[in-house]
Design a protein around this motif. Structure first.
Motif, short mmCIF file in Angstrom:
data_model
loop_
_atom_site.label_atom_id
_atom_site.label_comp_id
_atom_site.label_asym_id
_atom_site.label_seq_id
_atom_site.Cartn_x
_atom_site.Cartn_y
_atom_site.Cartn_z
N GLY A 165 8.85 21.74 14.90
CA GLY A 165 7.61 21.07 14.59
C GLY A 165 6.78 21.64 14.86
N TYR A 166 5.65 21.40 14.76
CA TYR A 166 3.74 22.25 14.86
C TYR A 166 4.01 21.99 16.69
N THR A 167 2.95 23.33 17.15
CA THR A 167 2.95 23.04 18.76
C THR A 167 2.71 21.15 18.98
N ASN A 168 3.30 21.14 20.19
CA ASN A 168 2.73 19.97 20.67
C ASN A 168 2.60 18.94 20.09
N ALA A 169 3.95 18.54 19.10
CA ALA A 169 4.16 17.73 18.02
C ALA A 169 5.22 16.80 19.44
N LYS A 171 8.62 18.15 20.86
CA LYS A 171 10.00 18.38 20.71
C LYS A 171 10.77 18.18 22.23
N THR A 172 10.08 18.69 22.71
CA THR A 172 10.54 18.32 24.42
C THR A 172 10.89 17.12 24.86
N THR A 173 9.43 16.71 24.73
CA THR A 173 9.18 14.91 24.98
C THR A 173 10.85 14.90 24.51
N ILE A 194 -0.16 24.12 24.63
CA ILE A 194 0.41 24.73 23.07
C ILE A 194 1.78 25.81 23.90
N PHE A 195 2.94 25.99 22.66
CA PHE A 195 3.61 27.29 23.07
C PHE A 195 4.70 26.53 24.42
N ASP A 196 4.82 25.10 24.98
CA ASP A 196 5.20 25.33 26.10
C ASP A 196 6.45 25.43 25.93
N THR A 197 7.01 24.94 25.34
CA THR A 197 8.59 26.26 24.84
C THR A 197 8.23 27.31 24.63
N LEU A 198 9.25 28.50 24.90
CA LEU A 198 9.58 29.59 23.92
C LEU A 198 11.11 29.28 23.93
N VAL A 218 10.97 26.55 19.32
CA VAL A 218 9.27 27.22 19.59
C VAL A 218 8.23 26.72 18.95
N GLY A 219 7.21 25.90 19.32
CA GLY A 219 6.73 25.62 18.88
C GLY A 219 6.04 25.86 17.21
N PHE A 220 5.95 25.61 16.04
CA PHE A 220 4.86 26.23 14.65
C PHE A 220 3.82 25.92 15.46
N ASN A 282 6.41 11.16 15.48
CA ASN A 282 6.64 10.55 16.66
C ASN A 282 4.65 9.71 16.88
N LYS A 283 5.03 9.66 18.36
CA LYS A 283 3.37 9.74 18.98
C LYS A 283 2.99 8.29 18.29
N THR A 284 3.14 7.26 17.19
CA THR A 284 3.36 6.00 17.37
C THR A 284 2.34 5.08 17.62
N GLY A 304 8.20 6.59 15.16
CA GLY A 304 8.50 5.92 16.37
C GLY A 304 7.77 6.47 17.85
N SER A 305 8.42 6.71 19.15
CA SER A 305 7.70 7.42 19.92
C SER A 305 8.59 7.80 20.63
N ALA A 306 8.36 9.08 21.54
CA ALA A 306 10.00 10.22 22.00
C ALA A 306 10.08 9.09 23.50
N LEU A 307 9.18 8.81 23.63
CA LEU A 307 9.02 8.24 24.59
C LEU A 307 9.78 6.76 25.23
N GLU A 308 10.02 6.13 23.60
CA GLU A 308 10.70 4.98 23.62
C GLU A 308 12.16 4.78 23.68
N1 LIG Z 1 1.94 9.26 23.01
C1 LIG Z 1 2.57 9.79 23.59
N2 LIG Z 1 2.51 11.12 23.84
C2 LIG Z 1 3.35 11.66 23.32
C3 LIG Z 1 4.82 11.34 22.93
N3 LIG Z 1 5.40 12.13 22.76
C4 LIG Z 1 5.08 13.47 23.44
N4 LIG Z 1 3.73 13.27 23.59
C5 LIG Z 1 3.32 14.25 24.31
O1 LIG Z 1 3.22 15.11 23.36
C6 LIG Z 1 2.44 15.95 24.42
C7 LIG Z 1 3.23 17.55 23.84
O2 LIG Z 1 4.02 16.64 23.66
P1 LIG Z 1 6.09 18.52 24.02
O3 LIG Z 1 7.25 17.41 24.13
O4 LIG Z 1 5.11 19.61 24.89
O5 LIG Z 1 5.75 19.07 22.00
P2 LIG Z 1 6.36 20.34 22.24
O6 LIG Z 1 6.37 19.85 20.09
O7 LIG Z 1 7.94 20.52 22.69
O8 LIG Z 1 5.29 21.26 22.10
P3 LIG Z 1 5.53 23.21 21.49
O9 LIG Z 1 6.87 23.66 23.02
O10 LIG Z 1 4.44 23.39 22.47
O11 LIG Z 1 5.62 23.24 20.66
C8 LIG Z 1 2.83 15.45 25.95
O12 LIG Z 1 1.68 15.67 26.60
C9 LIG Z 1 3.93 14.96 25.63
O13 LIG Z 1 4.06 13.81 26.79
C10 LIG Z 1 4.81 9.71 22.68
O14 LIG Z 1 5.41 9.19 21.24
N5 LIG Z 1 3.50 9.37 22.67
#
Ligand SMILES: Nc1nc2c(ncn2[C@@H]2O[C@H](COP(=O)(O)OP(=O)(O)OP(=O)(O)O)[C@@H](O)[C@H]2O)c(=O)[nH]1
Ligand SMILES: [Mg+2]
Length: 380
Positions: A165-169, A171-173, A194-198, A218-220, A282-284, A304-308
């Motif tokens: 996925g794109y960076t910050n999408a 994935k790690t969450t 951005i690029f939190d995960t390498l 790694v995020g794209f 994600n992040k709906t 949906g949401s990765a947090l749920e």
């Molecule tokens: N509101 C909301 N925020 C979310 C959700 N999922 C992830 N986030 C937030 O989005 C941000 C980025 O999440 P990461 O999981 O670090 O993203 P990533 O895709 O791993 O990013 P890279 O490692 O840079 O590629 C964090 O601040 C998370 O808390 C969601 O479902 N809802």
């Protein structure tokens, strides 16, 4: 801190400085006025362009690739991640050093007039090449180690899932949510940067009697230079060998279309993806209304949401569906049907094989949906 910005619209970049001479002067003035420490340009420069700009601005000028590499360098945690970043940095540096070398030898004239500068450059280049080859070895060894453990997993009927996925999408969450609820171990949640995960991080997830190994990548990012993707090949190999690829999309991003395009472009141009793709919007929770219409590039999608918790469960149900069911088969395959053996082998389905008279006796674990093509050979 950004003290000043300059924008230039040009049909064609200038060969010596990329931007036009007037703009170079403007930037040089800004540097003096604001006492800047660094000039960042959001494109990729050739070695000589960077040098010419530095000479004009009397300051270090870094381009887009260098900025990305700098962030990568700060994020890499594992030994392998660090080695990959170092490798990418040196490979970026090497042709730029060579460029300088060519210039200098021209200055130096004919044979026997080599200046001391060039000798030092040649030493630098040799040292860098040596280090590149050392780092390659480290990365290759790691690739081999992972591929062995992947083969072992595939024999054990463990399903490999890759998150892209794109960076910050998110994935790690998502991976941390999965691991917290269904995995063996705890891990840190993603950070908003951005690029939190390498480093390729994997977690074992148990679901419906099956084991999934889910790998973060790694995020794209838009216009990620190709040589950088190559530097991270070893992390991305997990994607090529996955049973399912989950494309995590930030559905709340104003640039959702461009971001999804970027991911598919990277997958198409730089990765050989064979597995079905599940798109996860994600992040709906950040959206006021849901008007998602799916994803034509994917085999399935969910939102949906990765947090749920609900979403995590929905995702696992979909994954379970996508990997299908595997059936253990005992096959007797005639010698002249090595094509069948090749199919089985290619998919890594063979548990055991031996010759017996006129046939191969094969123990295989076959996907339910593909079992029909082997049915004629089933039996004792
Ligand atoms: N509101 C909301 N925020 C979310 C959700 N999922 C992830 N986030 C937030 O989005 C941000 C980025 O999440 P990461 O999981 O670090 O993203 P990533 O895709 O791993 O990013 P890279 O490692 O840079 O590629 C964090 O601040 C998370 O808390 C969601 O479902 N809802
Ligand atoms: Mg991440």
């Amino acid at each position: 801190m950004v003290v000043a910005e300059a924008v230039q619209v040009l049909d064609q970049p200038h060969s010596s400085t990329y931007i036009g001479m007037g703009k170079v002067q403007e930037i040089a003035n800004l540097v003096t006025v604001f006492h800047a420490d660094l000039v960042v340009i959001s494109v990729d420069l050739s070695g000589s362009q960077a040098r010419n700009l530095e000479n004009e601005c009397k300051l270090r000028v870094v381009d887009r690739t260098q900025v990305i590499l700098d962030i990568f360098a700060r994020r890499a945690r594992s030994f392998e991640g660090k080695a990959q970043v170092k490798l990418a940095q040196l490979m970026y540096l090497l042709p730029r050093l060579s460029g300088q070398g060519i210039q200098m030898s021209r200055l130096g004239g004919g044979i026997g007039t080599r200046g001391p500068g060039e000798t030092k450059l040649e030493m630098d280049r040799r040292r860098i090449r040596q280090e590149i080859s050392n780092l390659r070895k480290i990365v290759d060894d790691e690739v081999e180690r992972r591929s062995v453990s992947r083969r072992r997993r595939s024999r054990q009927g463990v399903y490999a899932v890759s998150l892209v996925g794109y960076t910050n999408a998110g994935k790690t969450t998502l991976l941390s949510g999965l691991a917290r609820r269904l995995g063996d171990r705890q891990m840190d949640a993603g950070q908003n940067r951005i690029f939190d995960t390498l480093d390729p991080t994997s977690r074992r997830i148990r679901w419906a009697g099956r084991t999934f190994v889910v790998t973060d990548t790694v995020g794209f990012i838009r216009d990620l230079p190709h040589h950088l993707i190559n530097a991270f090949r070893s992390s991305l190999e997990a994607v090529e060998e996955a049973d399912v690829v989950v494309h995590v999309v930030d559905a709340s991003s104003p640039f959702i279309q461009e971001e999804m395009e970027t991911v598919y472009q990277v997958m198409k141009e730089s990765l050989a993806v064979h597995a079905p793709v599940l798109t996860f919007f994600n992040k709906t929770d950040q959206l006021s209304e849901l008007n998602l219409t799916g994803d034509v590039h994917a085999n399935a999608w969910i939102a949906g949401s990765a947090l749920e918790e609900e979403t995590i469960i929905k995702l696992m149900e979909k994954l379970d569906e996508l990997v299908g069911h595997k059936i253990r088969m005992h096959l007797r395959i005639p010698f002249d049907r090595s094509d069948i053996i090749a199919i089985l082998d290619q998919k890594g389905l063979v548990n055991h094989i031996q010759e017996d008279g006129q046939v191969y006796e094969v123990e295989a674990e076959v996907d339910e949906r593909e079992a029909w093509q082997f049915a004629p050979f089933a039996g004792v």
